[in-house]
Design an enzyme around this catalytic site. Structure first.
Site, PDB file in Angstrom:
ATOM      1  N   HIS A  65     -51.262  44.835  -7.875  1.00 21.59           N
ATOM      2  CA  HIS A  65     -50.115  43.932  -7.685  1.00 21.59           C
ATOM      3  C   HIS A  65     -48.868  44.488  -8.368  1.00 21.59           C
ATOM      4  O   HIS A  65     -47.827  44.640  -7.733  1.00 21.59           O
ATOM      5  CB  HIS A  65     -50.393  42.520  -8.220  1.00 21.59           C
ATOM      6  CG  HIS A  65     -49.122  41.744  -8.407  1.00 21.59           C
ATOM      7  ND1 HIS A  65     -48.551  41.009  -7.407  1.00 21.59           N
ATOM      8  CD2 HIS A  65     -48.262  41.662  -9.464  1.00 21.59           C
ATOM      9  CE1 HIS A  65     -47.395  40.505  -7.838  1.00 21.59           C
ATOM     10  NE2 HIS A  65     -47.202  40.881  -9.092  1.00 21.59           N
ATOM     11  N   HIS A  99     -28.652   9.986 -14.794  1.00 24.72           N
ATOM     12  CA  HIS A  99     -27.664  10.338 -13.778  1.00 24.72           C
ATOM     13  C   HIS A  99     -26.340  10.808 -14.362  1.00 24.72           C
ATOM     14  O   HIS A  99     -25.392  11.057 -13.629  1.00 24.72           O
ATOM     15  CB  HIS A  99     -27.421   9.135 -12.854  1.00 24.72           C
ATOM     16  CG  HIS A  99     -28.518   8.935 -11.856  1.00 24.72           C
ATOM     17  ND1 HIS A  99     -29.836   8.812 -12.225  1.00 24.72           N
ATOM     18  CD2 HIS A  99     -28.499   8.861 -10.499  1.00 24.72           C
ATOM     19  CE1 HIS A  99     -30.580   8.655 -11.134  1.00 24.72           C
ATOM     20  NE2 HIS A  99     -29.790   8.693 -10.073  1.00 24.72           N
ATOM     21  N   GLU A 145     -32.308  19.491  -2.672  1.00 23.04           N
ATOM     22  CA  GLU A 145     -31.158  20.159  -3.277  1.00 23.04           C
ATOM     23  C   GLU A 145     -31.367  21.675  -3.341  1.00 23.04           C
ATOM     24  O   GLU A 145     -30.466  22.467  -3.020  1.00 23.04           O
ATOM     25  CB  GLU A 145     -30.901  19.620  -4.694  1.00 23.04           C
ATOM     26  CG  GLU A 145     -30.478  18.166  -4.751  1.00 23.04           C
ATOM     27  CD  GLU A 145     -31.652  17.193  -4.700  1.00 23.04           C
ATOM     28  OE1 GLU A 145     -32.820  17.650  -4.730  1.00 23.04           O
ATOM     29  OE2 GLU A 145     -31.412  15.970  -4.625  1.00 23.04           O
ATOM     30  N   HIS A 155     -44.567  47.592  -8.018  1.00 27.02           N
ATOM     31  CA  HIS A 155     -45.600  46.817  -7.325  1.00 27.02           C
ATOM     32  C   HIS A 155     -46.035  47.536  -6.051  1.00 27.02           C
ATOM     33  O   HIS A 155     -45.474  47.294  -4.977  1.00 27.02           O
ATOM     34  CB  HIS A 155     -45.058  45.437  -6.975  1.00 27.02           C
ATOM     35  CG  HIS A 155     -44.549  44.668  -8.152  1.00 27.02           C
ATOM     36  ND1 HIS A 155     -43.340  44.946  -8.752  1.00 27.02           N
ATOM     37  CD2 HIS A 155     -45.096  43.632  -8.839  1.00 27.02           C
ATOM     38  CE1 HIS A 155     -43.159  44.104  -9.776  1.00 27.02           C
ATOM     39  NE2 HIS A 155     -44.217  43.299  -9.846  1.00 27.02           N
TER      40      HIS A 155
HETATM   41  C1  LIG Z   1     -40.099  31.999  -9.172  1.00 22.97           C
HETATM   42  C2  LIG Z   1     -40.952  33.138  -9.633  1.00 22.97           C
HETATM   43  N1  LIG Z   1     -41.984  32.872 -10.456  1.00 22.97           N
HETATM   44  C3  LIG Z   1     -42.743  33.881 -10.925  1.00 22.97           C
HETATM   45  C4  LIG Z   1     -42.485  35.173 -10.571  1.00 22.97           C
HETATM   46  C5  LIG Z   1     -43.300  36.314 -11.136  1.00 22.97           C
HETATM   47  N2  LIG Z   1     -44.181  36.849 -10.089  1.00 22.97           N
HETATM   48  C6  LIG Z   1     -43.828  37.925  -9.387  1.00 22.97           C
HETATM   49  S1  LIG Z   1     -44.938  38.322  -8.208  1.00 22.97           S
HETATM   50  C7  LIG Z   1     -45.932  37.025  -8.648  1.00 22.97           C
HETATM   51  C8  LIG Z   1     -47.199  36.772  -7.919  1.00 22.97           C
HETATM   52  C9  LIG Z   1     -46.941  36.653  -6.490  1.00 22.97           C
HETATM   53  O1  LIG Z   1     -48.110  36.633  -5.770  1.00 22.97           O
HETATM   54  P1  LIG Z   1     -48.050  37.017  -4.255  1.00 22.97           P
HETATM   55  O2  LIG Z   1     -46.861  36.425  -3.646  1.00 22.97           O
HETATM   56  O3  LIG Z   1     -49.355  36.666  -3.673  1.00 22.97           O
HETATM   57  O4  LIG Z   1     -47.829  38.570  -4.269  1.00 22.97           O
HETATM   58  P2  LIG Z   1     -48.952  39.711  -4.225  1.00 22.97           P
HETATM   59  O5  LIG Z   1     -49.636  39.720  -5.559  1.00 22.97           O
HETATM   60  O6  LIG Z   1     -49.873  39.369  -3.132  1.00 22.97           O
HETATM   61  O7  LIG Z   1     -48.175  40.948  -3.999  1.00 22.97           O
HETATM   62  C10 LIG Z   1     -45.369  36.309  -9.686  1.00 22.97           C
HETATM   63  C11 LIG Z   1     -45.990  35.125 -10.308  1.00 22.97           C
HETATM   64  C12 LIG Z   1     -41.404  35.398  -9.715  1.00 22.97           C
HETATM   65  N3  LIG Z   1     -41.052  36.616  -9.332  1.00 22.97           N
HETATM   66  N4  LIG Z   1     -40.672  34.362  -9.237  1.00 22.97           N
END
Ligand SMILES: Cc1ncc(C[n+]2csc(CCOP(=O)(O)OP(=O)(O)O)c2C)c(N)n1
Ligand SMILES: [Mg+2]
Length: 652
Positions: free
Chosen positions: A258, A464, A402, A27
Site C-alpha cells: 500500500h 449556531h 455542506e 504507494h
Molecule cells: C481523509 C484521509 N484520511 C486518511 C488518509 C490516509 N490514508 C491514505 S491511503 C489510506 C488507505 C486507503 O485505502 P484504499 O483507498 O483502499 O487504498 P489502497 O490501500 O487500496 O491503495 C489512508 C487511510 C487520507 N489520505 N485521507
C-alpha cells in the site's frame, strides 16, 4: 510482434514500483493493482489529447485515490503529455519535481484536481459532471459532450463525504460520471473486513446509481463493464476486483505494498513474474509507441471539435466563458443605487441584492445552498433550479451536504466555465473546512456565502454561534475571508470574490440588520482590506478596528469618545488578507502606532495582537449563549458603553 494490453499495463507497474523504490517512499500497490483498468480506459475509452491538456471538451479523469499518484504520472507520461517527463518520474517525490507525493493540479496540466484527502476527488468529480451537463445545456452537444471518470479506493468510498457526493450525483442523474472502485479489500491497517461490513453496491444502487462488477485484471471483462456503464443513464460504479500490488509475487494482495517500496529483492522477483526484463525507467520503444497511439483518437476528436467551434455561433461566448474572464461592470450602478437609497439591512440581505445584480450580468455564476436558501439569500431571479430535468438551471439545491457542496463547487471551478457560489451558516464552515482548504490549495474560484456569522444569530445559541470560525478561516493560506460591514462593502467584496480567478473567498455575513455606513463609492475600499472609515475630530488618541457587524458599534464608541474630547478613528477591516497585502506605509498610516489600537469583532480575540499590539482586543473567547441578540451583545460586553468604559480605563 504486436504489443499486448498486458505489456502496456506492466509498463505502469514497472514505473510505479521503480519510482517508489527510487524515492524510497510512496504507494506502489494502487497503480500496480489498477494498471489493467488504466490500460483499457486510456486505450479504448478516455477522450484526451496529450498535446492539448486544457482542451475544453476533454473527458475529465480524477484519481480520487491520490496516494496512488504514480498511476497519474505513469499514464500521463506514457500517453505522451509534455509533463511529466521520465526525468520527472525519476525524481518522484523530490522537492521541485512535478511528480509530487500526491497529484497537484497546479503542477501538471493533465492533473485535473489535487487529491489525497480521501473521498474529495470523487466528490469534486460530481461537480465536474454537473458542470459538463450545465455547459452542455448552454452550448449544445457540438461544444460540450464529455464524461467524467474516477478511480477511487476503499478509503474514498468509506469516507463520510462519499455519502453526500453519491446522493447528489444520483439525484441529479449524472449518467456521464463513471467511477472505478479499486475493490482490492485492503487499506493501510489490513483487510477491509477489519473495519467494514457494508454492502457498497447496495448503498450505491439505493442512491440511484448503476453498479457493475468486473475482474479488474481481465481486460475483456473491464471493457464489458465499461460498455454496460456507458449504456446506462445513471451514474455508474464499477467494482473492479483487484489485487493491490498485482505482479509482486510475495506482496500482492497484502497490505505491504500500500504505502511502502517493494524493496530491491521483491522488485527483481516482480520483474521476473511479469516478464519485464527492462531496466528501471526504460520503456521499450514498441510498448511506448503503443501507449502514445492511445491519444490518436482524442487528437482527431479534438481537431473536429475545433472545427465545430470555429463555425459555431457560440464561439466567442464559449471561449470567453471557458477563459474565466469576468466583467465587473455590474458593480458601479449597483453601488450608485445603494447610495441613492441607503438601507439598514443584514449583510446577508445586502449579499442577495448584490447577487441579483451580479447573476443578471454574469451567466457563469452558478449558485446554491446546503438547504438554507431562505437564510443565506443565495437565490436570485436569474438562477432557476438546476436538476436532472433541466441542467440549464443555475441554482443547485445541494441538500444538507455542506462538505459535498464545497467539494462539488471545487469540481465545477476546476472544470471551468462556471463560477460557483454556495451558502450555509458560518458555523458549518467546519463541516466543509477540508474542501475549503482544497479550494485554496487548488487555487479555485469558489465563493462561500456564510451567513449568521456571530452571536448575532441570537436564540439558536452556542451550537449556531461562530466564535473561532472566522479567525480559523483566516489561517488558511490563499483564502480571502471577507466580513463586510454594510451594503456597500458587501457589494465590493462580492466583486472582489468574483474577480479573484485563483483565490477562493468566504463572505461572512450577518443575520441582523446593520446601518449603511459608507458614503463614498469612488473607490473599492474593501480591496484594501482595511481603511479609515471615520477620522478623529479631536486629537487622535484611539484607533478602533472593526469588522462586519461590529463596525457600527465601533462608530458609536468613537462618537462617545469624541464627546469626551478623545479623538478616535474607525477602521473598517473587511479582509485581513487584503490589508496584509498593502504597502507598509499604507498600513502604518491606517494603524498609527502612537494611538491606542482597539479591535472589535464578535469572535476569538487571538490573532488581533498583530494589529493592536498591546492595545485592547474586544471579542468573545468562550462559547456563545442562547438569548435575544441585544441581551447577548450586552452579556458579552460588545456594546458601545462597555467598550468605551474599557478604553477609558486603559487610557487611564
Ligand atoms: C481523509 C484521509 N484520511 C486518511 C488518509 C490516509 N490514508 C491514505 S491511503 C489510506 C488507505 C486507503 O485505502 P484504499 O483507498 O483502499 O487504498 P489502497 O490501500 O487500496 O491503495 C489512508 C487511510 C487520507 N489520505 N485521507
Ligand atoms: Mg483498498
Amino acid at each position: 510482434m504486436t504489443v499486448t494490453e498486458q505489456q502496456m499495463a506492466n509498463a505502469i507497474r514497472a514505473l510505479a514500483m521503480d519510482a517508489v523504490q527510487a524515492a524510497n517512499s510512496g504507494h506502489p500497490g494502487m497503480p500496480m493493482g489498477m494498471a489493467d483498468v488504466a490500460t483499457v480506459l486510456y486505450s479504448k475509452f478516455l477522450k484526451f489529447d496529450p498535446k492539448a491538456p486544457d482542451w475544453a471538451d476533454r473527458d475529465r479523469f480524477v484519481l480520487s485515490a491520490g496516494h496512488g499518484s504514480m498511476f497519474a504520472y505513469a499514464t500521463l507520461y506514457l500517453t505522451g503529455y509534455a509533463s511529466p517527463t521520465i526525468e520527472d518520474i525519476k525524481n518522484f517525490r523530490q522537492l521541485g519535481s512535478p511528480c509530487a507525493g500526491h497529484p497537484e493540479n497546479f503542477l501538471i496540466d493533465g492533473v485535473e484536481c489535487t487529491t489525497g484527502p480521501l473521498g474529495q476527488g470523487l466528490a469534486m468529480a460530481v461537480g465536474m459532471a454537473v458542470a459538463e451537463r450545465h455547459l452542455n445545456a448552454r452550448f449544445g452537444d457540438d461544444l460540450v459532450d464529455h464524461r467524467t471518470w474516477v478511480v477511487a479506493g476503499d478509503g474514498c468510498l468509506m469516507e463520510g463525504i462519499n455519502h453526500e457526493a453519491i446522493g447528489l450525483a444520483g439525484h441529479l442523474g449524472l449518467g456521464r460520471l463513471i467511477v472505478f472502485w479499486d475493490d482490492n479489500r485492503i487499506t493501510i491497517d489490513g483487510a477491509t473486513d477489519l473495519s467494514t461490513s457494508e454492502d457498497i453496491a447496495a448503498r450505491y444502487r439505493a442512491s440511484g446509481w448503476h453498479v457493475e462488477a468486473c475482474d479488474g485484471h481481465d481486460f475483456n471483462d473491464i471493457e464489458r463493464a465499461i460498455h454496460a456503464s456507458l449504456a446506462d443513464d445513471r451514474p455508474s460504479l464499477i467494482a473492479c476486483r483487484t489485487l493491490i500490488g498485482k505482479g509482486s509475487p510475495n506482496k500482492e494482495g497484502t497490505k505491504a505494498p500500500h504505502g511502502s517500496p517493494l524493496g530491491a529483492d521483491e522488485i527483481v522477483a516482480t520483474r521476473a513474474a511479469i516478464n519485464w526484463p527492462y531496466p528501471a525507467f526504460e520503456i521499450p520503444a514498441d510498448i511506448l509507441d503503443a501507449w502514445r497511439a492511445t491519444g490518436q483518437a482524442g487528437a482527431e476528436a479534438h481537431a473536429s471539435w475545433a472545427k465545430r467551434l470555429a463555425s459555431s455561433n457560440h464561439a466567442d461566448t464559449f471561449t470567453k466563458t471557458m477563459s474565466g474572464a469576468v466583467d465587473s461592470a455590474w458593480l458601479q450602478p449597483h453601488l450608485e443605487s445603494l447610495i441613492a437609497a441607503p438601507q439598514n439591512i443584514a449583510t446577508r440581505k445586502a449579499s442577495e441584492i448584490a447577487l441579483t445584480a451580479a447573476t443578471a450580468a454574469l451567466p457563469d455564476l452558478l449558485g446554491g445552498s446546503a438547504d438554507l436558501t431562505g437564510s443565506n439569500f443565495t437565490r436570485t431571479a436569474s438562477t432557476n433550479t438546476l436538476d436532472k430535468n433541466d441542467y440549464s438551471g443555475r441554482y443547485v439545491n445541494y441538500g444538507i451536504r455542506e462538505f459535498g457542496m464545497a467539494a462539488a463547487m471545487n469540481g465545477m471551478a476546476l472544470h471551468g466555465g462556471i463560477i460557483p457560489y454556495g451558502g450555509t451558516f458560518l458555523i458549518f464552515s467546519d463541516y466543509c473546512r477540508a474542501a475549503i482548504r482544497l479550494s485554496a490549495l487548488q487555487e479555485t474560484r469558489v465563493a462561500y456565502v456564510m451567513t449568521h456569522d456571530s452571536i448575532g444569530v441570537g436564540e439558536d445559541g452556542p451550537t449556531h454561534q461562530p466564535i473561532e470560525q472566522i479567525m480559523s478561516l483566516r489561517l488558511i493560506p490563499n483564502l480571502d475571508v471577507y466580513r463586510p460591514c454594510d451594503t456597500i462593502e458587501t457589494a465590493e467584496c462580492w466583486a472582489l470574490a468574483i474577480e479573484s480567478a485563483h483565490t477562493p473567498s468566504v463572505l461572512a455575513l450577518s443575520r441582523q440588520n446593520l446601518p449603511q455606513l459608507r458614503t463614498d463609492i469612488s473607490e473599492n475600499m474593501s480591496a484594501k482590506g482595511g481603511y479609515r472609515l471615520r477620522s478623529a475630530k479631536a486629537d487622535r488618541k484611539v484607533v478602533l478596528i472593526g469588522t462586519g457587524s461590529e463596525v457600527a458599534i465601533a462608530v458609536s464608541v468613537a462618537e462617545q469618545l469624541e464627546e469626551k474630547g478623545i479623538g478616535a478613528d474607525v477602521v473598517s477591516m473587511p479582509s485581513w488578507e487584503r490589508f496584509d497585502a498593502q504597502s507598509p506605509s499604507y498600513k502604518a498610516e491606517v494603524l498609527p502606532s502612537d494611538a491606542l489600537r482597539v479591535s472589535v469583532e464578535a469572535g476569538t480575540t487571538m490573532g488581533w495582537e498583530r494589529y493592536v499590539g498591546d492595545g485592547l482586543r474586544i471579542g468573545i473567547d468562550s462559547f456563545g449563549a442562547s438569548g435575544p441578540i441585544d441581551a447577548l451583545y450586552e452579556h458579552f460586553g460588545l456594546t458601545a458603553d462597555k467598550i468605551t468604559a474599557q478604553i477609558l480605563a486603559k487610557l487611564g
